[in-house]
Write an enzyme that holds these catalytic residues in place. Sequence first.
Site, PDB file in Angstrom:
ATOM      1  N   PRO A  85       2.758   4.782   1.195  1.00  0.00           N
ATOM      2  CA  PRO A  85       3.509   5.062   2.428  1.00  0.00           C
ATOM      3  C   PRO A  85       2.622   5.685   3.497  1.00  0.00           C
ATOM      4  O   PRO A  85       1.700   6.444   3.209  1.00  0.00           O
ATOM      5  CB  PRO A  85       4.594   6.047   1.958  1.00  0.00           C
ATOM      6  CG  PRO A  85       4.684   5.857   0.483  1.00  0.00           C
ATOM      7  CD  PRO A  85       3.311   5.484   0.019  1.00  0.00           C
ATOM      8  N   HIS A 109      -8.346  35.071  -9.790  1.00  0.00           N
ATOM      9  CA  HIS A 109      -7.963  33.715 -10.200  1.00  0.00           C
ATOM     10  C   HIS A 109      -8.632  32.675  -9.302  1.00  0.00           C
ATOM     11  O   HIS A 109      -9.266  31.727  -9.793  1.00  0.00           O
ATOM     12  CB  HIS A 109      -6.437  33.585 -10.131  1.00  0.00           C
ATOM     13  CG  HIS A 109      -5.929  32.249 -10.559  1.00  0.00           C
ATOM     14  ND1 HIS A 109      -5.420  32.014 -11.808  1.00  0.00           N
ATOM     15  CD2 HIS A 109      -5.854  31.059  -9.899  1.00  0.00           C
ATOM     16  CE1 HIS A 109      -5.055  30.752 -11.910  1.00  0.00           C
ATOM     17  NE2 HIS A 109      -5.303  30.150 -10.754  1.00  0.00           N
ATOM     18  N   GLU A 110      -8.503  32.847  -7.998  1.00  0.00           N
ATOM     19  CA  GLU A 110      -9.117  31.888  -7.078  1.00  0.00           C
ATOM     20  C   GLU A 110     -10.637  31.993  -7.102  1.00  0.00           C
ATOM     21  O   GLU A 110     -11.337  30.989  -6.926  1.00  0.00           O
ATOM     22  CB  GLU A 110      -8.599  32.118  -5.657  1.00  0.00           C
ATOM     23  CG  GLU A 110      -7.094  31.990  -5.514  1.00  0.00           C
ATOM     24  CD  GLU A 110      -6.584  30.652  -5.992  1.00  0.00           C
ATOM     25  OE1 GLU A 110      -7.337  29.655  -5.918  1.00  0.00           O
ATOM     26  OE2 GLU A 110      -5.433  30.588  -6.464  1.00  0.00           O
ATOM     27  N   GLY A 163       0.834  -1.189   0.000  1.00  0.00           N
ATOM     28  CA  GLY A 163       0.000   0.000   0.000  1.00  0.00           C
ATOM     29  C   GLY A 163       0.869   1.239   0.000  1.00  0.00           C
ATOM     30  O   GLY A 163       2.103   1.160   0.052  1.00  0.00           O
ATOM     31  N   THR A 186       0.560   4.221   5.718  1.00  0.00           N
ATOM     32  CA  THR A 186      -0.739   3.623   6.035  1.00  0.00           C
ATOM     33  C   THR A 186      -0.677   2.609   7.166  1.00  0.00           C
ATOM     34  O   THR A 186      -1.709   2.057   7.531  1.00  0.00           O
ATOM     35  CB  THR A 186      -1.330   2.954   4.790  1.00  0.00           C
ATOM     36  OG1 THR A 186      -0.367   2.058   4.223  1.00  0.00           O
ATOM     37  CG2 THR A 186      -1.697   3.999   3.743  1.00  0.00           C
ATOM     38  N   GLY A 187       0.501   2.320   7.709  1.00  0.00           N
ATOM     39  CA  GLY A 187       0.580   1.473   8.896  1.00  0.00           C
ATOM     40  C   GLY A 187       1.037   0.055   8.649  1.00  0.00           C
ATOM     41  O   GLY A 187       0.698  -0.832   9.443  1.00  0.00           O
ATOM     42  N   LYS A 188       1.807  -0.199   7.596  1.00  0.00           N
ATOM     43  CA  LYS A 188       2.257  -1.570   7.334  1.00  0.00           C
ATOM     44  C   LYS A 188       3.242  -2.036   8.399  1.00  0.00           C
ATOM     45  O   LYS A 188       3.119  -3.141   8.929  1.00  0.00           O
ATOM     46  CB  LYS A 188       2.893  -1.631   5.941  1.00  0.00           C
ATOM     47  CG  LYS A 188       1.941  -1.283   4.805  1.00  0.00           C
ATOM     48  CD  LYS A 188       2.603  -1.394   3.465  1.00  0.00           C
ATOM     49  CE  LYS A 188       3.654  -0.332   3.266  1.00  0.00           C
ATOM     50  NZ  LYS A 188       3.092   1.031   3.232  1.00  0.00           N
TER      51      LYS A 188
END
Length: 854
Positions: free
Chosen positions: A209, A429-430, A207, A211-213
């Site tokens: 980086p 622009h925004e 998965g 994410t808790g592997k």
Amino acid sequence: MNRKTVFRNVLLVAVVLLVIYAFSYFSNDTRDFKTVDTSVAISQLDAKNVASAQIDDREQQVRLWLKNGNDATDGKTQILAKYPASASEQIFDKVEGAGADKFNTTVTQESWLTSILLFVLPMIILFGIFFFVMNRMQGGGGRGGVMGFGKSKAKQLTKDMPKTTFADVAGADEAVEELYEIKDFLQNPARYQALGAKIPRGVLLYGPPGTGKTLLARAVAGEAGVPFFTISGSDFVEMFVGVGASRVRDMFEQAKQNSPCIIFVDEIDAVGRQRGAGLGGGHDEREQTLNQLLVEMDGFGDRTGIILIAATNRPDILDPALLRPGRFDRQIPVGAPDLAGRRAILRVHSQGKPIDPNADLEGLAKRTVGMSGADLANVINEAALLTARENGTVITEASLEESVDRVVGGPRRKSRIISEHEKKITAYHEGGHTLAAWAMPDIEPVYKVTILARGRTGGHAMTVPEDDKGLMTRSEMIARLVMAMGGRAAEELVFHEPTTGASSDIDMATKIARAMVTEYGMSAKLGAVRYGQEGGDPFLGRSMGVQSDYSHEIAREIDEEVRNLIEAAHTEAWAILNEYRDALDLIATELLERETLTRKDLEKILAGVEKRPRITAFNDFGGRTPSDRPPVKTPRELAIERGETWPEPAAAPVLVKAGAPNSGVPNGGVPNNGGLPNNGNQGPSNGYAQPSYPQPSAPQQTPQPGTPDYGAPAGWSAPGWPPRENPSPTYPGQQSGGYTGGQNPTPPNQSQGQYGQPQHGQPQPDQGQYGQPHPGQQAYPEQPHPGRRYPAQPDYPVQYPDGGPFADPNRGNPSGENQWQSPTPEQPQTPPPHHSAEDDGPSTARWDGPDGSR
């Protein structure tokens, strides 16, 4: 090197020098003699003032014991003088004629041992220095000291190390359940062996980086109760040829001596990269290491009781031989958490921190779509740091909001000074991004728009999805194109010329349009064809040096289709801004005064803006006329039409301990076997119960007379045709009930959404990176059964002796309230893809301002 090690080394050297000095001092028998000139010694011999004498021939010195001391000898009666080798006879004659009472001559000869030591000792010192330097280069040489280059560097976790359990893991419930089964097999193997089940030999966690592997692996180490070895994939690669394969062999030998045990290899892509021919005919050391790893995992030798857990965020580059069953039997995707997972992760990381009771963690979880567990932990930590910077005592909602902006866009550039004209351009622009997105029907509403410079942007507009989604339609992607071109259109409409600030918007629009044409088949001219297949040499990153798999004419048509999509979106954005020019001016005015506007402010400003119709210019189906017949309704919609109350999802899945009564059927449930006669079993052999229906509204299943007409030619048959009327047996991880209309559930162990195989045209910006790593995995969809209703809550009465991984009521919930829920039809399992103008925001779409950089 720390201070204690330096002090120890200095002390050791000082002790050695002191011992050498003491040995040389006490072994010197001439320390009581005064060294004088040779002339003084000869004068004393001529004066016959010598009581006794000794000539040391090898040292070429003469020792004299005088009768009386004088000024020449400073009153000393024992003197020592040196003489050259050519004067040995003269000195002997002088001593003999001095009238001494006695004199002696000593001739020292070297022993063979002394000669050998004088030759060998320098070599020993040189080799010692060499091995010391090599030992320092190898970080201690691993096990075996200096000669342990080929020994494994795997470290065995001990009881003294901090213990992590499954209760510390939040937001990855499916991965926890899969890994918990391995822990339960190691502790209670009897009930699995009674069914003939074998423990998985390998588990691959893959998965993105953060994410808790690795956290999951630490939880397995804390829960397994067996020896746990951990090693990094880069530890196998060294400067010497053959060291990697030797360390693999030693690691598995070490594991066999401690069987049963678990080996965790972090970042296995460092050694498990797909094999290739190599550039220039050279040899790649990784291939030799990988070959040895393949043999050790499933080769001729026995490997009973050794479980290999590996983690990687690049499953697409792993060798297929490494991913096959028998080596990695179980491949577990660990993706970004969904809404419920983000809630649990925020609760875990906010535990022990003074959070303001008015802070909305629920809203924070909704605004951080796509963020990983590491991102959420960073958000909470940044909020705490901001509070400490302001000398606050409680983390407020404002600190949490600012921390999200810092994580997504970077810190504010407070010292940046811009002119009024540039500030006005940024505001329009925004405002163009915001107004274009607000008028489109298929895009999330803008959550915040600001003209404050942050990171490398001069401003940005954020869109936050209302809920987690895993699919994106063509109209939704075109709506994002319109939003991306809204800033450029506003500059051209108001200031009559574009600026460099729209460069990142153009880049994002080009990526979306090209993906629509080449990946998702959303071009009527080019059809549903994938152009530009991924592949190539693994040593060149699979993309360099590979020619396109389509002709130059197709490449020209792709460029034309991409340009047409962007031009259509640009025209639509221009029309929106031109029609609602007053609203655009009002947004720009408010931004110039307040610098930041939230959704509540925008709802007041843009109250008169109506949604535009969906763009249908590219909905060309050729000769295939879409049907006017609407899709089937879900069981929930049907229940609402009938006036029935749809049951709310249960608080948690049912986890029944082994030996509990009625473990096969939950209390109050109706056993359901799809209308088939009961065979006497209390429950399915895979440990998953059949779904139960809330009473008294469980449907009565009636057989359908006759065989439905599938439109096949008369008399035509094939294996498996016509389909059976009875439903196929379910597999672990599948739901027993299907959606009415035949939509297939997700196969087991198959990731959805961003990091899995797309379903029904699901968009995948980088499908190959986190796709299904094993090409041989097959899906076993379940045949829908007429009359069957989707259950209210999937029921998994897994019989674990200790209650299972979710038995702890306080798991991931400091307040003690168990809010874990298994996925339901109303709760998507995957986060939606990111909608970002620069493709680097982890959670929200950001449309940057005209600062010329992004």
